[in-house]
Design an enzyme around this catalytic site. Sequence first.
Site: not given
Length: 227
Positions: A13-15, A66, A92-93, A108, A110, A146
């Site tokens: 969780g750094s972001n 899902r 997870r997608l 997101n 990446h 992505d």
Amino acid sequence: MTLQLAVLASGNGSNLQAILDRIASGALDAKVCLVLCNKPEARALTRARAAGVAHLALSPADYPDREAFDAAMVAAIRAHGADAVALAGYMRLLTPGFLAAFAGRVVNIHPALLPSFPGLCGAADAQAYGVTLAGCTVHFVDEQMDHGSVIVQAAVPVHPGEPLDDLKARIHAMEHRIYPQSLQWLAEGRLRVEGRVVRVLPRGDGTTVPGVPDGPWLVWPPLEQGF
């Protein structure tokens, strides 16, 4: 308008912390309404607890598929008043049903310069390939991994023979700047998607904020004051 945000995370969780720090500094006009994790041991939950932010862990094993799991996440996010979603190391997608619930408002981060090196090991894959520039990408999320339209990217140099952790640290430092910036643009309604191209519009008063010089690093679009 203050961005009502849910953050999805699976690990450190750094972001998430970078987002919380930018909110605290006043640079990011957002409220983290909920931190939602698919792993109860995720450090992101500890970060949320320390910041006094609502947090929840849901286990995919408790749901038949899902779609059911993502429907439970949608319900939790809506119950906490969020209308935008930031993935911060969420592994997870997302299903079409989840993405439809927050259409155009799921982003997101990446650790590679997409479309190169998608997947779980972006920085390691880039280093193994022998690139001279690595980096990170903030993008809108679609149904492919992505793949969504790019909002902002930052490039950093790769030094021959350096430890992978050193490269990752350099990439993370840029992630922690460009992710909050992209969320601020989203909060201000300044992101326009034209096909696969995302344009950052001037502010509502017609002004354009000067970009911040980054020396040897390349960031595009340029960051604004506070980031």
